[in-house]
Design a protein around this motif. Sequence first.
Motif, short mmCIF file in Angstrom:
data_model
loop_
_atom_site.label_atom_id
_atom_site.label_comp_id
_atom_site.label_asym_id
_atom_site.label_seq_id
_atom_site.Cartn_x
_atom_site.Cartn_y
_atom_site.Cartn_z
N GLN A 113 2.06 7.06 9.28
CA GLN A 113 1.39 8.30 9.74
C GLN A 113 0.00 8.43 9.13
N ASP A 114 -0.09 8.11 7.83
CA ASP A 114 -1.40 8.19 7.15
C ASP A 114 -2.40 7.29 7.85
N VAL A 115 -1.96 6.06 8.15
CA VAL A 115 -2.88 5.09 8.75
C VAL A 115 -3.29 5.56 10.15
N GLU B 289 0.09 3.92 1.47
CA GLU B 289 -0.14 4.68 2.70
C GLU B 289 1.05 4.54 3.65
N SER C 173 0.85 -1.18 0.00
CA SER C 173 0.00 0.00 0.00
C SER C 173 0.89 1.24 0.00
N LYS D 142 -3.51 8.53 11.23
CA LYS D 142 -4.43 9.66 11.09
C LYS D 142 -5.81 9.15 10.69
N ARG D 143 -5.81 8.29 9.67
CA ARG D 143 -7.09 7.80 9.15
C ARG D 143 -7.85 7.03 10.22
N ARG D 144 -7.16 6.23 11.04
CA ARG D 144 -7.84 5.40 12.04
C ARG D 144 -7.87 6.04 13.42
N GLY D 145 -7.34 7.24 13.55
CA GLY D 145 -7.37 7.94 14.83
C GLY D 145 -6.54 7.27 15.90
#
Length: 761
Positions: free
Chosen positions: A29-31, A26, A24, A33-36
């Motif tokens: 950090q992206d993950v 992503e 992926s 952020k996306r999943r809190g």
Amino acid sequence: MSTCIKLGALTLALGMGMGSAAWSAESLQDVMKRRGLSQQDVLSAAKTYVPTGKRDEFVAFASGGQSGQLIVYGVPSMRILKYVAVFTPEPWQGYGYDESSRAILKAGAINGKEITWGDAHHPAISETQGKYDGQYLFINDKANPRIAVVDLRDFETKQIVVNPVFKSEHGGGFVTPNTEYVMEAAQYAAPLENEFQPLEAFNEKYRGGITYWKFDRKQGRIVPAESFSVELPPYAQDVTDAGKGPSEGWSFTNSFCSERYVGGIEKGRPPYEAGCSAKDTDYMHVINWKKAAELVKQGKAKKINGHNVLMMDTAVKEGILFLVPEPKSPHGVDVAPDGKLIIVSGKLDTHVSVFSFEKIMAAIKAGKFESKDPYGIPVISMKDALQTQVQVGLGPLHTQFDAKKCVAYTSLYVDSQVAKWDYCTGKVLDKISVHYNIGHLMTMEGDAVDPKGRYLVALNKLSIDRFNPVGPLHPQNHQLIDISGDKMQLLYDMPIPLGEPHNTVAIEASKLRPGVRYKVGTDSRTDKPHPGAVRAGEEVTTRTGKKVEVKGTLIRSHITPETIEVEVGDEVTINLTNLERAEDETHGFAVSGYNVHASIEPGKTVAVKFVADKEGVYPYYCTEFCSALHLEMMGYLLVKPKNWKPQGTSAIAKANYTEANYRTRLKTVAETQAVIDSVVGYITSVNYKDFPDVVSMVEDATDQLNKIPDAKARHEAAAAKKDWDQATLWAEQVWQYQVKAADIGLRAKTYLEQHNAKKTR
Ligand code: CUK
Ligand code: CUA
């Protein structure tokens, strides 16, 4: 044509090799952020996550409570590995649906009644010199006083023994340091004889006790004839622990109703909960089991229900039974790893009480007792036995130990917390909140002489809001806590969909060495050769009067025999031996409508038995998806009417294959052989012998290939007689063996590629 497509798939799989992983785009950090997710969350995840192909460091065994089973999971991943059927039928494992496992459950019958559930509380792993040895596991049934033996070579229940004198128990499953005995303390008092006594006779006729079940490690079984009990007052005995090191030879058992209160709220009497907590103290029973065993050998026991019971007056006279007051309504009693201290929690107290074995022995030696109880048992005063008391919080229950010296963890039921404290200095070191109302807690090998520390699991009684709701009955919640640092850190919530687990024990995974196959023809419940076992080619069906016995075999992908013909009313026994050697090649066996099922792992022989009481046609089949031709692993049980005769010309419909069909099969066989040769060429070109898993795959493939000459001889003989049906089908069977061999070969090839096998030529 289907064969070509299947062959095509094989060729394709061979050509593709491992393929390339699509990562992926992503970032971490992206993950997050996306999943809190917080830094802490990610750190916790990293501490529990076990990547694909890797294994856990510890294996935990949780009691399954009312499910009567055992739950096996890995730590730190908290992945559930198995439910082991113990007191309750479990169809996947065939437990209670085949003859040998039915015999185990039947041995657990009480008053002739088969009991198909249990309330399993305390699993205990066998010990050698106080260390977990990973050979056996014992677990108790509180509801129907019984103990079960599970062999950790195959994770199967081998024995259930019924307590001959108790009507209820709780302090069960705990072992002595060399597993000489498995201890089982009673709970709700009742007459030891199987008789009626009115509650008015409670003090005189009702009794508690503790049973020491003799364990024969060589046989892997409890020996009831060499087991004995010690009669105890009707004080509602509770949890038990064995002494170790300096206290080896002694055992300690709590009690929670030394008031001997008899309730009766419906008659206007205050309930048990009031009457059983009225006094400030209850009694810890201190018993010299080594000496008790000698006294029994000397014939000083009384036979009750055919079982040796050392009566209280004998125990007192011989100086093997003492009482120590403990804070009221205690629950846990846990001997520290050094065997010098005994830690007791009073549920209604905020303290844990630390008793000193040395002080208890000194009082006994000096004959210094504060009183005798109503049965004449000497009572050592609390202050003479107590080392210290530590205020840890509300509702302390159970205690476990760390690898770090003097460090203990106590569950606080009312506070919903775990307290970490030092039993040498009496200081509380840390506390952590759990969700919610913790019962037992477990550290790694935390009740052995050498606890491993690292992780703690909180066995919470309620989960309330932790998981996606699944109705009013919630999952259980086992929380994983990192105890390697100074501060405890909560890592993971694990829902357990089977309950209610009371205690759990965890062992280093490396100490477990379960087998992957049985010696061919083994009855796994007796560990002996199964009388119904046969080898390949020896399959047979015999009839004796109204009894029909089949001795058959299973191997990918057929059951021998494929037809079983009986007459209505016959008693049918079907014995099946799994001829596979390959790891994980289990076959199942079910017959439609007769409530029988077997799980037959490699080498095992299992029998199912039933009365064919209704004429008709009953398909039977293999229930494990064992191979590409698994669905074809089938047969028919024909239950014929009495004196049935075939009508007119009866023959199984012909397929009418031609010589051309036969030649096409031969071509497919030749093409597949080329695939096999290329895979074999690759495997033998690398250092495959360095990989035991691959060596056994090669063995398995060879097993399949070795069956080809026989099938080949058959198709050639049929072709010589121009019987194209037989010739084509036996050629097809050759191809079936090839497909299985190729399937295994490809798996081996992938394995070698993934493990960077080196070219040797
Ligand atoms: S018991 Cu249930 S929380 Cu049976 Cu050891 Cu303590
Ligand atoms: Cu054997 Cu499916």
